[in-house]
Scaffold this motif. Structure first.
Motif, PDB file in Angstrom:
ATOM      1  N   ASP A 197      -4.740 -25.837 -30.426  1.00  0.00           N
ATOM      2  CA  ASP A 197      -4.691 -25.448 -31.841  1.00  0.00           C
ATOM      3  C   ASP A 197      -6.029 -25.096 -32.477  1.00  0.00           C
ATOM      4  O   ASP A 197      -6.123 -25.051 -33.700  1.00  0.00           O
ATOM      5  N   GLU A 198      -7.050 -24.787 -31.693  1.00  0.00           N
ATOM      6  CA  GLU A 198      -8.313 -24.385 -32.320  1.00  0.00           C
ATOM      7  C   GLU A 198      -8.163 -23.076 -33.066  1.00  0.00           C
ATOM      8  O   GLU A 198      -8.830 -22.845 -34.071  1.00  0.00           O
ATOM      9  N   GLU A 199      -7.276 -22.203 -32.573  1.00  0.00           N
ATOM     10  CA  GLU A 199      -7.126 -20.887 -33.183  1.00  0.00           C
ATOM     11  C   GLU A 199      -6.335 -20.924 -34.488  1.00  0.00           C
ATOM     12  O   GLU A 199      -6.112 -19.878 -35.102  1.00  0.00           O
ATOM     13  N   ASP A 200      -5.928 -22.110 -34.901  1.00  0.00           N
ATOM     14  CA  ASP A 200      -5.308 -22.242 -36.225  1.00  0.00           C
ATOM     15  C   ASP A 200      -6.091 -23.281 -37.023  1.00  0.00           C
ATOM     16  O   ASP A 200      -7.205 -23.014 -37.464  1.00  0.00           O
ATOM     17  N   THR A 201      -5.586 -24.473 -37.163  1.00  0.00           N
ATOM     18  CA  THR A 201      -6.231 -25.463 -38.025  1.00  0.00           C
ATOM     19  C   THR A 201      -6.746 -26.693 -37.286  1.00  0.00           C
ATOM     20  O   THR A 201      -7.415 -27.527 -37.887  1.00  0.00           O
ATOM     21  N   GLY A 202      -6.412 -26.824 -36.011  1.00  0.00           N
ATOM     22  CA  GLY A 202      -6.759 -28.042 -35.291  1.00  0.00           C
ATOM     23  C   GLY A 202      -5.852 -29.209 -35.605  1.00  0.00           C
ATOM     24  O   GLY A 202      -6.100 -30.340 -35.182  1.00  0.00           O
ATOM     25  N   TYR A 203      -4.755 -28.948 -36.327  1.00  0.00           N
ATOM     26  CA  TYR A 203      -3.811 -29.997 -36.720  1.00  0.00           C
ATOM     27  C   TYR A 203      -3.212 -30.689 -35.501  1.00  0.00           C
ATOM     28  O   TYR A 203      -2.961 -31.897 -35.515  1.00  0.00           O
ATOM     29  N   TYR A 204      -2.983 -29.909 -34.439  1.00  0.00           N
ATOM     30  CA  TYR A 204      -2.421 -30.463 -33.206  1.00  0.00           C
ATOM     31  C   TYR A 204      -3.496 -30.763 -32.174  1.00  0.00           C
ATOM     32  O   TYR A 204      -3.186 -31.218 -31.075  1.00  0.00           O
ATOM     33  N   VAL A 209      -9.627 -36.605 -33.340  1.00  0.00           N
ATOM     34  CA  VAL A 209     -10.703 -37.324 -34.029  1.00  0.00           C
ATOM     35  C   VAL A 209     -10.134 -38.411 -34.936  1.00  0.00           C
ATOM     36  O   VAL A 209     -10.690 -39.511 -35.047  1.00  0.00           O
ATOM     37  N   LYS A 210      -9.007 -38.129 -35.547  1.00  0.00           N
ATOM     38  CA  LYS A 210      -8.408 -39.090 -36.481  1.00  0.00           C
ATOM     39  C   LYS A 210      -7.665 -40.210 -35.761  1.00  0.00           C
ATOM     40  O   LYS A 210      -7.782 -41.390 -36.143  1.00  0.00           O
ATOM     41  N   LYS A 234     -17.435 -34.978 -37.481  1.00  0.00           N
ATOM     42  CA  LYS A 234     -17.027 -36.092 -38.345  1.00  0.00           C
ATOM     43  C   LYS A 234     -17.277 -37.445 -37.683  1.00  0.00           C
ATOM     44  O   LYS A 234     -17.338 -38.468 -38.373  1.00  0.00           O
ATOM     45  N   LEU A 235     -17.418 -37.444 -36.370  1.00  0.00           N
ATOM     46  CA  LEU A 235     -17.691 -38.683 -35.634  1.00  0.00           C
ATOM     47  C   LEU A 235     -19.191 -38.952 -35.524  1.00  0.00           C
ATOM     48  O   LEU A 235     -19.609 -39.888 -34.835  1.00  0.00           O
ATOM     49  N   GLY A 236     -19.985 -38.137 -36.207  1.00  0.00           N
ATOM     50  CA  GLY A 236     -21.431 -38.285 -36.111  1.00  0.00           C
ATOM     51  C   GLY A 236     -22.009 -37.644 -34.865  1.00  0.00           C
ATOM     52  O   GLY A 236     -23.170 -37.884 -34.518  1.00  0.00           O
TER      53      GLY A 236
END
Length: 433
Positions: free
Chosen positions: A142-149, A155-156, A385-387
């Motif tokens: 999903d990098e080519e969209d939002t990274g939601y998947y 990361v979350k 976001k993870l530093g």
């Protein structure tokens, strides 16, 4: 014996992992299963993770000889943008190898790096080698969209997989940009991404009084919106020299024997030849209207009109830029974010950059490695976001006249076989250290 990198790249291309956005597409599962199998064959223990069926991510930690050293993340994506077969010279998912190139969607964005990294790990397994530090490899969805998947979800929800990682490499950088000096001599630049502009996709909404199209209407939402978009698109954003941009200009100018005039940055970079494309979009912020929506019938004045604006934000400029946007839009226009991912900025001068530069020069002693700021965005926005200090580094050797930037998302996307082999050697050196 390890499969030649070009053959593996072709195999990966043959998996149609098209991402059409909004959760639509074939999914990354089939390609992810091949990646997991190859990692297992190389002695690793990959995990396959999905937020939704067939939206697959593969992560593995390669144990280093010195676990006390900080770990390196190597992050890649398995999805690709759509391709219309009618526009291509070959089937976009044929993975055809001809004329010294591997052809197909994803050849440079970015199944080439996936193949290169897997080739390095296969080589290590055959030779009984291990890296100095832990290496975490992530092949994401999903990098080519939002990274939601993909990266943002990992990361979350699975940040433990990246424990100890202090730096990351991924797209886009480390590839050759051949440039002729004004005297005709050739310089091979290798830009390494040390920053990315932020992505702030805006939704603008104008409201007014609905009514009959034949009658006077001084509260027309369409007119309000068009006027505000005209002011926004006509605005010339000022030059902002972030550390990555300033360093790129200084070092590229020195390599090309071009004098730098800081009072005329546009004039200076105009003398950079093909390398101007690496910097012309990152000396400023940008606001580009891309989508308009209003009305449903020609004789009806709508009460609402909307537009979407692709806004790109340099590090350190977001607060004043949004204030200026609001002033340009004027009253009666509501602004909200569709997406807002802040800029990414890593150190221009760091041991990680030095390691990448040394690895390139080991293969191309005359190569000139320069930092640069990416105009678009990558999954670095998630991992930062993870530093984690993120760099754009997916090395390739490219011939003069090869329009690399036109390949990603373009027609007849292809990657040179020799470029892939060069990338394997460079990545082996970086990942081994």
């Amino acid at each position: 014996m390890t499969e030649p990198v070009e053959d593996l790249c072709a195999r990966l291309i043959r998996f149609d992992t098209t991402n059409r956005g909004h959760g639509q597409g074939r999914g990354e599962r089939d390609a992810a299963e091949l990646v997991a199998d190859l990692l297992t064959d190389a002695g690793q223990k990959p995990v396959l993770l999905e937020r939704a069926a067939r939206r697959s991510n593969v992560v593995a930690r390669v144990a280093g000889a010195r676990p006390d050293l900080p770990a390196l993340l190597v992050q890649m994506h398995l999805d690709v943008v759509p391709a219309d077969p009618d526009e291509w010279s070959v089937d976009p998912f044929s993975g055809e190898i001809r004329d010294g190139f591997v052809w197909g969607r994803g050849a440079v964005d970015m199944k080439d790096m996936c193949a290169s990294v897997l080739t390095v790990l296969g080589r290590w397994s055959e030779e009984g080698r291990v890296p100095q530090r832990d290496i975490v490899v992530a092949f994401v969805a999903d990098e080519e969209d939002t990274g939601y998947y993909g990266a943002h979800w990992l990361v979350k929800e699975h940040r433990e997989l990246f424990e100890g990682c202090v730096a990351a490499i991924g797209e886009s950088g480390g590839y050759t940009v051949p440039v002729r000096r004004e005297d005709g001599s050739l310089v091979r630049l290798y830009p390494v991404g040390t920053a990315e502009r932020g992505t702030a996709h805006l939704l603008l909404t104008a409201t007014g009084r609905a009514g009959h199209g034949s009658r006077r209407n001084d509260d027309n939402a369409v007119v309000k919106l068009v006027d505000s978009l005209h002011r926004l698109s006509a605005h010339q954003w000022p030059v902002v020299l972030t550390p990555a941009v300033r360093a790129f200009i200084e070092r590229t100018a020195a390599a090309l024997d071009v004098p730098v005039d800081w009072d005329d940055v546009d004039g200076t970079i105009a003398r950079f030849g093909p390398a101007v494309k690496l910097v012309e979009n990152t000396v400023r912020n940008s606001t580009r209207p891309t989508v308009l929506s209003a009305g449903y019938k020609v004789n009806v004045v709508p009460g609402v009109a909307q537009a979407q604006v692709d806004t790109r934000v340099l590090p350190g400029t977001e607060e004043w830029m949004l204030s200026d946007i609001d002033n340009l839009l004027g009253p009666g226009i509501r602004r909200e974010f569709i997406a807002n991912q802040p800029p990414v900025e890593s150190r221009v001068d760091s041991p990680w950059f030095d390691t990448m530069a040394a690895a390139i020069r080991a293969q191309d002693p005359d190569g000139v490695v320069v930092p640069y700021c990416m105009g678009g965005g990558t999954d670095a926005k998630a991992f930062s976001k993870l530093g984690i200090e993120c760099f754009g580094f997916a090395p390739l050797l490219l011939p003069e006249g090869f329009d690399y930037r036109a390949m990603a998302h373009g027609v007849d996307e292809r990657v040179p076989v020799e470029g892939l082999r060069f990338g394997v050697e460079v990545l082996d050196r970086v990942m081994s250290g």
